[in-house]
Write a protein that holds these residues in place. Structure first.
Motif, PDB file in Angstrom:
ATOM      1  N   PHE A   1       0.798  -1.285   0.093  1.00 45.41           N
ATOM      2  CA  PHE A   1       0.133  -0.053  -0.048  1.00 45.41           C
ATOM      3  C   PHE A   1       0.687   1.279  -0.037  1.00 45.41           C
ATOM      4  O   PHE A   1       0.320   2.161  -0.653  1.00 45.41           O
ATOM      5  CB  PHE A   1      -0.896  -0.176   1.112  1.00 45.41           C
ATOM      6  N   ASP A   2       1.979   1.182   0.594  1.00 40.35           N
ATOM      7  CA  ASP A   2       2.890   2.261   0.799  1.00 40.35           C
ATOM      8  C   ASP A   2       3.548   2.605  -0.658  1.00 40.35           C
ATOM      9  O   ASP A   2       3.557   3.718  -1.277  1.00 40.35           O
ATOM     10  CB  ASP A   2       4.144   2.225   1.620  1.00 40.35           C
TER      11      ASP A   2
ATOM     12  N   LYS B   1     -13.414   2.937   1.238  1.00 39.38           N
ATOM     13  CA  LYS B   1     -12.097   2.891   2.026  1.00 39.38           C
ATOM     14  C   LYS B   1     -10.971   2.654   1.514  1.00 39.38           C
ATOM     15  O   LYS B   1      -9.958   3.155   1.721  1.00 39.38           O
ATOM     16  CB  LYS B   1     -12.271   1.278   2.494  1.00 39.38           C
ATOM     17  N   MET B   2     -10.944   2.406  -0.133  1.00 35.45           N
ATOM     18  CA  MET B   2      -9.904   2.519  -0.939  1.00 35.45           C
ATOM     19  C   MET B   2      -9.699   3.850  -1.247  1.00 35.45           C
ATOM     20  O   MET B   2      -8.485   4.210  -1.254  1.00 35.45           O
ATOM     21  CB  MET B   2     -10.033   1.734  -2.354  1.00 35.45           C
TER      22      MET B   2
ATOM     23  N   LYS C   1       0.583   4.051  -2.788  1.00 36.61           N
ATOM     24  CA  LYS C   1       0.386   5.659  -2.258  1.00 36.61           C
ATOM     25  C   LYS C   1       1.408   6.350  -2.940  1.00 36.61           C
ATOM     26  O   LYS C   1       1.164   7.597  -3.321  1.00 36.61           O
ATOM     27  CB  LYS C   1       0.484   5.740  -0.784  1.00 36.61           C
TER      28      LYS C   1
ATOM     29  N   ASP D   1     -10.285   6.384   0.944  1.00 38.94           N
ATOM     30  CA  ASP D   1      -9.640   6.909   2.076  1.00 38.94           C
ATOM     31  C   ASP D   1      -8.065   6.443   2.116  1.00 38.94           C
ATOM     32  O   ASP D   1      -7.264   7.308   2.673  1.00 38.94           O
ATOM     33  CB  ASP D   1     -10.336   6.543   3.282  1.00 38.94           C
ATOM     34  N   GLU D   2      -7.924   5.115   2.015  1.00 35.92           N
ATOM     35  CA  GLU D   2      -6.374   4.770   1.970  1.00 35.92           C
ATOM     36  C   GLU D   2      -5.859   5.412   0.990  1.00 35.92           C
ATOM     37  O   GLU D   2      -4.364   5.741   1.476  1.00 35.92           O
ATOM     38  CB  GLU D   2      -6.608   3.269   1.754  1.00 35.92           C
ATOM     39  N   PHE D   3      -5.956   5.580  -0.271  1.00 34.71           N
ATOM     40  CA  PHE D   3      -4.994   6.342  -1.254  1.00 34.71           C
ATOM     41  C   PHE D   3      -5.173   7.927  -1.334  1.00 34.71           C
ATOM     42  O   PHE D   3      -4.574   8.372  -2.262  1.00 34.71           O
ATOM     43  CB  PHE D   3      -5.361   5.582  -2.477  1.00 34.71           C
TER      44      PHE D   3
ATOM     45  N   GLU E   1      -4.503  11.880  -7.390  1.00 36.25           N
ATOM     46  CA  GLU E   1      -5.283  11.460  -6.813  1.00 36.25           C
ATOM     47  C   GLU E   1      -6.762  11.299  -7.539  1.00 36.25           C
ATOM     48  O   GLU E   1      -7.767  10.383  -7.291  1.00 36.25           O
ATOM     49  CB  GLU E   1      -5.490  12.250  -5.430  1.00 36.25           C
TER      50      GLU E   1
END
Length: 65
Positions: free
Chosen positions: A4-5, A47-48, A8, A50-52, A15
């Motif tokens: 995930f890092d 959720k995706m 990102k 928010d995560e990204f 975005e």
């Protein structure tokens, strides 16, 4: 560094494009399942987002029935 890092880091500055991809993928899943899992797909999209770092507001999605 987690997966995930890495994602990102690659999406930083893009975005809005990432959110379009998340929305398009969720719409495709809704189409394939006939909307049967719409709530779960919408939750995953949020959720995706928010995560990204794309917000995941879901503003352009129809309300749940």
């Amino acid at each position: 560094m987690s997966m995930f890092d890495k994602i990102k880091a690659k999406l930083k500055g893009h975005e809005s494009q990432a959110q379009k991809g998340i929305d398009k993928g969720g719409d495709m899943l809704d189409d394939k399942t006939g909307g049967k899992y719409q709530r779960q797909v919408d939750t995953a999209q949020d959720k995706m987002g928010d995560e990204f770092g794309t917000g995941g507001t879901g503003e352009d999605r129809p309300p749940h029935s």
